[in-house]
Design a protein around this motif. Structure first.
Motif, PDB file in Angstrom:
ATOM      1  N   MET A 188       0.830  -1.216   0.000  1.00 51.39           N
ATOM      2  CA  MET A 188       0.000   0.000   0.000  1.00 51.39           C
ATOM      3  C   MET A 188       0.861   1.262   0.000  1.00 51.39           C
ATOM      4  N   LEU A 189       2.037   1.169   0.636  1.00 48.17           N
ATOM      5  CA  LEU A 189       2.937   2.324   0.712  1.00 48.17           C
ATOM      6  C   LEU A 189       4.370   1.861   0.519  1.00 48.17           C
ATOM      7  N   MET A 190       5.197   2.770   0.001  1.00 47.85           N
ATOM      8  CA  MET A 190       6.634   2.502  -0.101  1.00 47.85           C
ATOM      9  C   MET A 190       7.389   3.535   0.721  1.00 47.85           C
ATOM     10  N   ASP A 191       8.617   3.161   1.118  1.00 45.14           N
ATOM     11  CA  ASP A 191       9.519   4.109   1.784  1.00 45.14           C
ATOM     12  C   ASP A 191       8.837   4.860   2.919  1.00 45.14           C
ATOM     13  N   VAL A 192       8.310   4.098   3.866  1.00 45.02           N
ATOM     14  CA  VAL A 192       7.615   4.710   5.000  1.00 45.02           C
ATOM     15  C   VAL A 192       8.653   5.102   6.052  1.00 45.02           C
ATOM     16  N   GLU A 193       8.608   6.354   6.486  1.00 43.18           N
ATOM     17  CA  GLU A 193       9.518   6.825   7.533  1.00 43.18           C
ATOM     18  C   GLU A 193       8.715   7.455   8.650  1.00 43.18           C
ATOM     19  N   LEU A 194       8.999   7.061   9.885  1.00 43.43           N
ATOM     20  CA  LEU A 194       8.329   7.661  11.042  1.00 43.43           C
ATOM     21  C   LEU A 194       9.407   8.421  11.804  1.00 43.43           C
ATOM     22  N   ASN A 195       9.305   9.757  11.820  1.00 47.40           N
ATOM     23  CA  ASN A 195      10.363  10.593  12.391  1.00 47.40           C
ATOM     24  C   ASN A 195       9.942  11.180  13.724  1.00 47.40           C
ATOM     25  N   TYR A 196      10.848  11.074  14.699  1.00 51.35           N
ATOM     26  CA  TYR A 196      10.587  11.553  16.060  1.00 51.35           C
ATOM     27  C   TYR A 196      11.650  12.591  16.388  1.00 51.35           C
ATOM     28  N   PRO A 197      11.351  13.564  17.250  1.00 55.21           N
ATOM     29  CA  PRO A 197      12.342  14.601  17.568  1.00 55.21           C
ATOM     30  C   PRO A 197      13.604  13.965  18.171  1.00 55.21           C
ATOM     31  N   GLU A 198      14.735  14.138  17.498  1.00 55.50           N
ATOM     32  CA  GLU A 198      15.971  13.455  17.918  1.00 55.50           C
ATOM     33  C   GLU A 198      16.411  13.853  19.311  1.00 55.50           C
ATOM     34  N   ASN A 199      16.148  15.122  19.666  1.00 51.64           N
ATOM     35  CA  ASN A 199      16.635  15.584  20.977  1.00 51.64           C
ATOM     36  C   ASN A 199      15.745  15.112  22.128  1.00 51.64           C
ATOM     37  N   GLU A 200      14.623  14.435  21.799  1.00 57.28           N
ATOM     38  CA  GLU A 200      13.718  13.987  22.867  1.00 57.28           C
ATOM     39  C   GLU A 200      13.747  12.472  23.075  1.00 57.28           C
ATOM     40  N   ILE A 201      14.157  11.742  22.032  1.00 62.22           N
ATOM     41  CA  ILE A 201      14.006  10.274  22.053  1.00 62.22           C
ATOM     42  C   ILE A 201      15.368   9.598  21.925  1.00 62.22           C
ATOM     43  N   SER A 202      15.563   8.539  22.715  1.00 64.06           N
ATOM     44  CA  SER A 202      16.762   7.713  22.498  1.00 64.06           C
ATOM     45  C   SER A 202      16.304   6.265  22.336  1.00 64.06           C
ATOM     46  N   ASP A 203      17.215   5.420  21.906  1.00 59.03           N
ATOM     47  CA  ASP A 203      16.938   3.975  21.805  1.00 59.03           C
ATOM     48  C   ASP A 203      15.661   3.689  21.025  1.00 59.03           C
ATOM     49  N   LEU A 204      15.612   4.238  19.832  1.00 57.35           N
ATOM     50  CA  LEU A 204      14.440   4.066  18.971  1.00 57.35           C
ATOM     51  C   LEU A 204      14.562   2.743  18.225  1.00 57.35           C
ATOM     52  N   THR A 205      13.473   1.998  18.115  1.00 58.77           N
ATOM     53  CA  THR A 205      13.525   0.780  17.286  1.00 58.77           C
ATOM     54  C   THR A 205      13.450   1.207  15.818  1.00 58.77           C
ATOM     55  N   LYS A 206      13.505   0.233  14.932  1.00 63.85           N
ATOM     56  CA  LYS A 206      13.522   0.507  13.486  1.00 63.85           C
ATOM     57  C   LYS A 206      12.367   1.446  13.100  1.00 63.85           C
ATOM     58  N   ASN A 207      12.686   2.511  12.346  1.00 66.12           N
ATOM     59  CA  ASN A 207      11.628   3.485  12.025  1.00 66.12           C
ATOM     60  C   ASN A 207      11.536   3.826  10.541  1.00 66.12           C
ATOM     61  N   SER A 208      12.221   3.029   9.688  1.00 67.36           N
ATOM     62  CA  SER A 208      11.976   3.221   8.243  1.00 67.36           C
ATOM     63  C   SER A 208      11.728   1.846   7.625  1.00 67.36           C
ATOM     64  N   PHE A 209      10.733   1.778   6.751  1.00 61.50           N
ATOM     65  CA  PHE A 209      10.260   0.497   6.220  1.00 61.50           C
ATOM     66  C   PHE A 209      10.091   0.615   4.717  1.00 61.50           C
ATOM     67  N   LYS A 210      10.621  -0.370   4.001  1.00 65.30           N
ATOM     68  CA  LYS A 210      10.578  -0.312   2.527  1.00 65.30           C
ATOM     69  C   LYS A 210       9.135  -0.339   2.032  1.00 65.30           C
ATOM     70  N   HIS A 211       8.348  -1.284   2.547  1.00 62.63           N
ATOM     71  CA  HIS A 211       6.958  -1.415   2.120  1.00 62.63           C
ATOM     72  C   HIS A 211       6.034  -1.532   3.324  1.00 62.63           C
ATOM     73  N   PHE A 212       4.824  -1.024   3.189  1.00 63.89           N
ATOM     74  CA  PHE A 212       3.761  -1.328   4.154  1.00 63.89           C
ATOM     75  C   PHE A 212       2.716  -2.148   3.398  1.00 63.89           C
ATOM     76  N   TYR A 213       2.436  -3.368   3.892  1.00 61.96           N
ATOM     77  CA  TYR A 213       1.505  -4.270   3.208  1.00 61.96           C
ATOM     78  C   TYR A 213       0.126  -4.202   3.853  1.00 61.96           C
ATOM     79  N   ASP A 214      -0.878  -4.356   3.026  1.00 61.26           N
ATOM     80  CA  ASP A 214      -2.262  -4.327   3.496  1.00 61.26           C
ATOM     81  C   ASP A 214      -2.471  -5.385   4.580  1.00 61.26           C
ATOM     82  N   GLY A 215      -3.161  -5.015   5.643  1.00 58.29           N
ATOM     83  CA  GLY A 215      -3.469  -5.990   6.699  1.00 58.29           C
ATOM     84  C   GLY A 215      -2.380  -6.162   7.727  1.00 58.29           C
ATOM     85  N   SER A 216      -1.223  -5.478   7.538  1.00 60.21           N
ATOM     86  CA  SER A 216      -0.136  -5.608   8.522  1.00 60.21           C
ATOM     87  C   SER A 216      -0.137  -4.357   9.407  1.00 60.21           C
ATOM     88  N   GLU A 217       0.948  -4.156  10.152  1.00 57.24           N
ATOM     89  CA  GLU A 217       1.041  -2.970  10.998  1.00 57.24           C
ATOM     90  C   GLU A 217       2.516  -2.677  11.230  1.00 57.24           C
TER      91      GLU A 217
END
Length: 866
Positions: free
Chosen positions: A431-460
């Motif tokens: 459904m989507l390509m190159d999905v990026e979820l961006n968080y303020p760098e100065n507020e967050i540490s130890d972030l899990t993976k936040n960029s995804f090549k594809h988002f598939y229907d029915g997933s999360e």
């Protein structure tokens, strides 16, 4: 059963925001009048981490403690060497691993077992799924499954089903949900558990599955609790992206028969699902690479009909030119994008299916990985499907993970076609390509993976992280992605108060669940990254994952749980480890049993334990002549090898143990004709004889047939049979056309592997390999060309210097008080590819193993198989 009554079994699951915390409690009493062994035997999902275990015997609790794997191993090394500990977790089945503990308890004693495990439920096909294995093995007076779900977004649907649920049992499943809470309970009475009115057998045997989904009024949901956050992203009502898919299919000889039939069946079903806006193509690789069309083509009804005819005609031939097949696929996708043959806004994927090892064209797996990574350049994901157990799963997994995809094992079974199709369904609707979820760098540490090549229907998509300031209570997120028609971009904001409000009715929340969810996801992703990493990067990832595993008490591949027991009645402490996909069960058995691996013309089924051979690849060169012996020395992360050059017809003594009465001899065969180019002719084992003189049993195995002689009684089988035979003193399993597993009396077990060569091969013929399990059951007096190495061996390497071949350095080896000149070379390991073998680096001892083996090789020549 046997005087032990399990009078209560409760499975209690609490799910909060997709994170499941499961506790299995089993209570048993010894109704006998002598002390007895009580078993606690459960299966849990492979995706879960065990977090706690304890047993309480007559009011005294024995807890499990989670330690670094190496520390646990050292602590128990002494006990292990005496055979006193039990490995508690084994891989079992496709989705589960089995946890087993047993303890001896006094007559009338009661014991309570409690196991806790946690996992993040993944969304697939629009639902979260939680899977509970139910198998109490006896009628249980008080049996109950209870599941409580709390989802702040609200629950839209909830279902529960069991593979063992009959119409009568269906009515016992109680299910309610309203707004944010869901509740399921299953509590059959003793009568309802029976398979029939007066039977004592339990009908509860199978999978109990809970599925649910949540309300989605917005594309995402952000939750903040105690300085941690989790962000769930699953937009709905998006237009589907057209996709470009290339299927790269292995058609080598080993895929013949059922495997290729099931592949054809799956591809035909997949062709029914391909959308008209999609582009696709097929690439087949055996020794040669064949493509259906020269470029990707559009899925018009006419083209799909033509594709169906092509698929029906796919047949097998030749070796495995995996590199040629996959590179052709990548080049085709790259040029389709460069030449604008496919829509600009379209998602590309490569799906490769193979059942073996690369052995034609470029066959060094590290080279293949490097070429593939360089050619794909992160532009689209590669999905690798490994059919059966002959694949090098760790290679497929590394290569997929390096290229934003994943690897999946396809289990050889009647439903293999459905497994293939099921995987395609997961990735068939991008459904989507190159999905990026961006968080303020100065507020967050130890972030899990936040960029995804594809988002598939029915997933999360799930991202979690930690606030730098523990007291911060709001967060703004910026999400971007590329959709079918335009770019997607929006901002979300959430504060801790809103989360707290959403959680007001949460009686059964375990407070630090978001923190534990973050830890679980972080460890899972670190372990995944570690698969493809090397050197310092791998060490850092390992250290980080280990720290978190210990801090949050998760049993992961880096930690072990030590289970202690009362000291009376020969109770043995045990170690619970997490099994790793891609190490075959034989290897696990051997790993638990013994500090040493012995390979001899090795096993086709067991994928390689790669760390044993982490050696610089430029040293790989050839050593001629067979049969070869590889003795792996794990503490050195290295191996010693030697050949025995004898004439066809010679019989060699491989193992002889005067105490257990077991002997194994092997008769050599040569090639179909002499190879005029070779100074030394190839020889292999064409016939093996295994005998137990105490039981008057003899087993003769050739590449054609298997004969058992018990006294004067003879029984015969061929390699086309599938057999499980149990008679006094003998257990035999024949896995058709692959291998056989044999144990005689209480001695060691043997696996004999059939290596089938291409029938029309001008030179080579079928031969056998032998593999020993539980060699510690043989006595100290065991000898023979192979048997002498069942006792620990150590060696030292000095003065590595150039040899006669610039690619093969020589060195001095000190072994058994002898100083030998050895050469760095490689030997064929036939476990992973019974036809062609895979190269394993080792120190090669010349002159028929002189100086390494006791005596000289001719001492081991015997007059006959028995």
């Amino acid at each position: 059963v046997n005087g032990i009554e399990i009078y209560s079994m409760k499975i209690d699951s609490k799910v909060t925001s997709r994170f499941a915390h499961n506790v299995i409690t089993s209570r048993a009493v010894n109704r006998g009048n002598v002390h007895k062994e009580v078993f606690f035997d459960v299966e849990l999902p492979k995706t879960a981490f065990i977090t706690n275990f304890s047993m309480t015997i007559d009011g005294v609790t024995y807890p499990g403690t989670i330690k670094e794997k190496e520390v646990a191993k050292k602590q128990y090394e002494k006990a292990v060497s005496k055979g006193q500990t039990a490995g508690l977790v084994k891989a079992s089945g496709r989705k589960t691993e089995k946890f087993t503990v047993s303890v001896n308890v006094e007559a009338a004693s009661k014991v309570t077992f409690e196991l806790t495990y946690e996992e993040l439920l993944k969304r697939q096909f629009g639902k979260y799924e939680m899977f509970i294995k139910v198998k109490p093995k006896q009628l249980v007076k008080d049996f109950e499954i209870e599941v409580n779900i709390f989802e702040p977004q609200g629950i839209t649907e909830l279902e529960a089903e069991g593979t063992f649920i009959t119409n009568d049992l269906q009515n016992i499943i109680k299910k309610t949900f309203s707004e944010k809470k869901g509740h399921i309970s299953f509590r059959p009475t003793l009568e309802q558990q029976r398979t029939c009115a007066n039977c004592s057998q339990s009908a509860l045997d199978g999978d109990f599955t809970v599925r649910y989904d949540v309300k989605r009024t917005t594309p995402d949901n952000l939750q903040i609790v105690n300085g941690y956050f989790v962000h769930f992203f699953a937009p709905t009502n998006l237009a589907k992206l057209p996709k470009n898919v290339i299927f790269v299919i292995d058609i080598s000889g080993s895929m013949s028969g059922r495997e290729i039939e099931q592949t054809r069946e799956a591809l035909l079903k997949i062709l029914d699902d391909i959308k008209e806006d999609d582009f696709f193509n097929f690439i087949l690789f055996g020794s040669e690479v064949h493509t259906w069309k020269e470029t990707l083509i559009k899925a018009t009804p006419e083209n799909l009909d033509e594709a169906r005819n092509f698929v029906r005609g796919i047949d097998t031939a030749g070796l495995t030119n995996l590199h040629g097949g996959i590179m052709r696929g990548i080049d085709m996708l790259n040029s389709a994008h460069e030449g604008n043959l496919v829509p600009k806004r379209s998602a590309s994927i490569i799906i490769m299916l193979t059942d073996g090892q690369p052995n034609e064209g470029v066959s060094n797996t590290q080279d293949i990985q490097a070429h593939v990574k360089k050619a794909i350049e992160g532009k689209y994901p590669l999905y690798n499907l490994g059919f059966g157990y002959g694949v090098d799963y760790s290679f497929l997994e590394k290569m997929a993970l390096e290229n934003k995809g994943l690897a999946r094992r396809i289990y050889p079974d009647s439903d293999s076609a459905l497994q293939l199709q099921g995987f395609y369904d997961e990735v068939s609707n991008p459904m989507l390509m190159d999905v990026e979820l961006n968080y303020p760098e100065n507020e967050i540490s130890d972030l899990t993976k936040n960029s995804f090549k594809h988002f598939y229907d029915g997933s999360e998509i799930v991202v979690a992280g930690r606030f730098i300031d523990n007291n911060q209570n709001s967060l703004t997120v910026d999400v971007r992605g590329e959709g079918a028609n335009d770019a997607l971009s929006y901002t979300t904001r959430q504060d801790a108060e809103q989360t707290a409000k959403a959680f007001q009715e949460q009686e059964y929340i375990f407070g630090d669940y978001i923190e534990r969810l973050w830890a679980y996801l972080t460890i899972e992703q670190l372990l995944e990254k570690r698969i493809a990493a090397t050197g310092e990067e791998k060490e850092n990832l390992t250290a980080e994952a280990l720290d978190l595993s210990l801090k949050y008490k998760f049993v992961t591949p880096l930690t072990s749980m030590v289970v202690t027991k009362p000291e009376d009645h020969n109770n043995q402490d045990g170690i619970a480890d997490k099994p790793i996909e891609g190490i075959d069960i034989f290897t696990i058995l051997l790993y638990l049993r013994s500090q040493f691996f012995f390979f001899f013309s090795l096993l086709s089924a067991a994928p390689q334990v790669s760390h044993l051979y982490a050696v610089h690849p430029t040293w790989y060169t050839s050593v001629d002549g067979d049969p070869h012996f590889i003795i792996s020395v794990p503490q050195k992360e290295d191996a010693i090898c030697f050949n025995i050059n004898e004439n066809p017809g010679a019989v060699l003594n491989l193992i002889s143990d005067p105490v257990t009465g077991i002997t194994v001899n092997g008769e050599l065969i040569g090639d179909k004709r002499a190879n005029s180019d070779a100074k030394i002719q190839n020889t292999y084992f064409g016939k093996l004889g295994i005998a137990n003189k105490h039981l008057d049993l003899k087993l003769t195995v050739t590449s054609e047939k298997i004969t058992i002689q018990n006294g004067n009684k003879k029984t015969g089988f061929t390699w086309l049979d599938s057999v499980t035979l149990q008679q006094e003193g003998l257990n035999l399993i024949i896995n058709r056309k692959k291998n056989l597993v044999l144990s005689m009396g209480s001695g060691a077990s043997f696996v004999i592997v059939l290596h089938q060569v291409w029938k029309k091969h001008p030179l080579h013929q079928d031969f056998l390999g032998l593999y020993t399990l539980e060699s510690d059951k043989l006595s100290e007096q065991t000898h023979g060309l192979l048997g002498q190495f069942f006792h620990p061996i150590d060696f030292t390497i000095l003065e590595i210097h150039p040899g006669s071949d610039p690619k093969k350095p020589d060195a001095t080896m000190i072994v058994k008080n002898n100083e030998l000149t050895v050469t760095r070379g490689w030997q064929k390991d036939y476990r992973r590819d019974p036809e062609h073998g895979v190269d394993i680096p080792c120190w090669f001892v010349h002159n028929n193993g002189a100086g390494l083996i006791d005596g000289v090789h001719t001492d081991y020549i015997v007059s006959s198989l028995f």
